[in-house]
Design an enzyme around this catalytic site. Sequence first.
Site, PDB file in Angstrom:
ATOM      1  N   LYS A  53       0.725  -0.970  -0.011  1.00  0.00           N
ATOM      2  CA  LYS A  53      -0.027  -0.141  -0.009  1.00  0.00           C
ATOM      3  C   LYS A  53       0.949   1.085   0.059  1.00  0.00           C
ATOM      4  O   LYS A  53       1.875   1.222   0.658  1.00  0.00           O
ATOM      5  CB  LYS A  53      -0.855   0.154   1.120  1.00  0.00           C
ATOM      6  CG  LYS A  53      -1.753   1.274   1.270  1.00  0.00           C
ATOM      7  CD  LYS A  53      -3.004   0.926   0.672  1.00  0.00           C
ATOM      8  CE  LYS A  53      -4.013   1.948   0.717  1.00  0.00           C
ATOM      9  NZ  LYS A  53      -5.015   1.865  -0.079  1.00  0.00           N
ATOM     10  N   ARG A  87      24.150  -3.176   8.473  1.00  0.00           N
ATOM     11  CA  ARG A  87      25.173  -2.204   8.404  1.00  0.00           C
ATOM     12  C   ARG A  87      25.009  -0.903   9.103  1.00  0.00           C
ATOM     13  O   ARG A  87      24.159  -0.655   9.516  1.00  0.00           O
ATOM     14  CB  ARG A  87      25.600  -1.979   6.951  1.00  0.00           C
ATOM     15  CG  ARG A  87      24.599  -1.212   6.309  1.00  0.00           C
ATOM     16  CD  ARG A  87      24.793  -0.493   4.995  1.00  0.00           C
ATOM     17  NE  ARG A  87      23.391  -0.181   4.130  1.00  0.00           N
ATOM     18  CZ  ARG A  87      22.903   1.053   4.565  1.00  0.00           C
ATOM     19  NH1 ARG A  87      23.433   1.872   5.373  1.00  0.00           N
ATOM     20  NH2 ARG A  87      21.834   1.310   3.774  1.00  0.00           N
TER      21      ARG A  87
END
Length: 449
Positions: A204, A294
């Site tokens: 959506k 990361r």
Amino acid sequence: MAAPIQKVLIANRGEIALRVQRACREMGIPTVAVHSTADAEAMHVRLADESVCIGPPAARDSYLNAAAILSAAIVTGADAIHPGYGFLSENAAFADMVEAHGLTFIGPSPDHIRMMGDKIAAKAAMASLGVPLVPGSEGEVATLEQARAVCAAIGYPVLVKAAAGGGGRGMKVARDADGLEEAWRVARAEARAAFGNEAVYMEKYLDRPRHIELQVMADAYGHVVHFGERDCSLQRRHQKLLEEAGSPALDATQRARLGTTVTGALRQLGYRNAGTLEFLYQDGQFAFIEMNTRLQVEHPVTEMVCDADLVREQIRVASGEALGYTQSDIVMRGHAIECRITAEDPDSFMPTPGLVSVYHPPGGPGVRVDSALYAGYRVPPFYDSLVAKLIVHAPTRAEAIARLRRSLDEFAVLGIKTTLPLHQRIVEDAQFQAGDYDIHWLERFVAAQ
Ligand code: ADP
């Protein structure tokens, strides 16, 4: 069992290579810099203990050249590799190679990098661990018929997204049934071209969400903590320009609720090292979109409000140390804002590589500048255009904005155009000052200039 790290090769360039170098130096760990031929004069090379040239300017031949980087680590006797962000930082095959050579990858396990790199797998994993998602397809949308069925279930507008996506690429909005086929086809084609993987899924398309992300850190012994959230709603083309910690839209209760859900999920997953879970936040509801396995560009705002060194924590955890603290030890104090300053025209956003004639960063209380610039440096045309991060910290958001305004006024980068003037305009805006913005706000702001 992981052993204490003796020498770190930093597989990156620019400000993030310096950032990792600084943490290592404070920990008494020698570092090895790698660089392309275009970066021989770069600051991360000038300040390194040792440096190795790993190839020609193009990133695929140098900073993405896994074999050259591994060879550099072996030749210099480095026993660990920090990948920074971008380049090989979320490349599971590279992390595998590092470990196969008996070196430590300063980051999560290759399996977790692989899982989160496939956004469909990441969403499925998070859903099974009780993390709320943006409504959308169950998995890949491989045919137009499937795409139509998803739209019938969730309603328009929808966003078609690449499973292997990153950097805002391979994303297309369909506002109605007429636009669906083109969005689906173009997103697939872009995904194939950019990532070599045409798989797409659908969500959506939220009309006024904020982008709120949670910084986590985990050790190898099941301890998982979070360092609060960052609000990264100020984006252009799905790319962040300015980030804040905390979010002007969250209170302590909402933060704690999100933190409990996320740390619980990662504990079950057995996740290790730093990570960020990204959410869209609208009408009081969080919806997970992706996880980055990361260190992120915007990590300094978290470091400022939590008085933490996230790179140091990454290295400690990768060395096999336990966190040694719990959630209640982490306290967010005051407010921090980061501006990403790029070598781009502030109006057209065209890259502006070239010679920096004057470089004068701001200073004073609560000001941090992470940059590899210096006067006489030539910004090369081959890499990301980020040249400096200006981060300010103050007791309140209003004071942080005042500090940001005066720091931007002090900041001088001459010789090349940068986005400093754009940040100066944003800071003067009443809606920004009120904290009243969503992910679409900046596009409208830029268009109105
Ligand atoms: P990438 O990995 O390419 O950065 P993300 O999934 O993190 O892709 O999304 C990047 C940005 O795109 C988000 O920060 C948000 O601004 C926007 N976005 C992503 N999903 C949606 C959605 N379902 N509705 C509206 N905007 C979205």
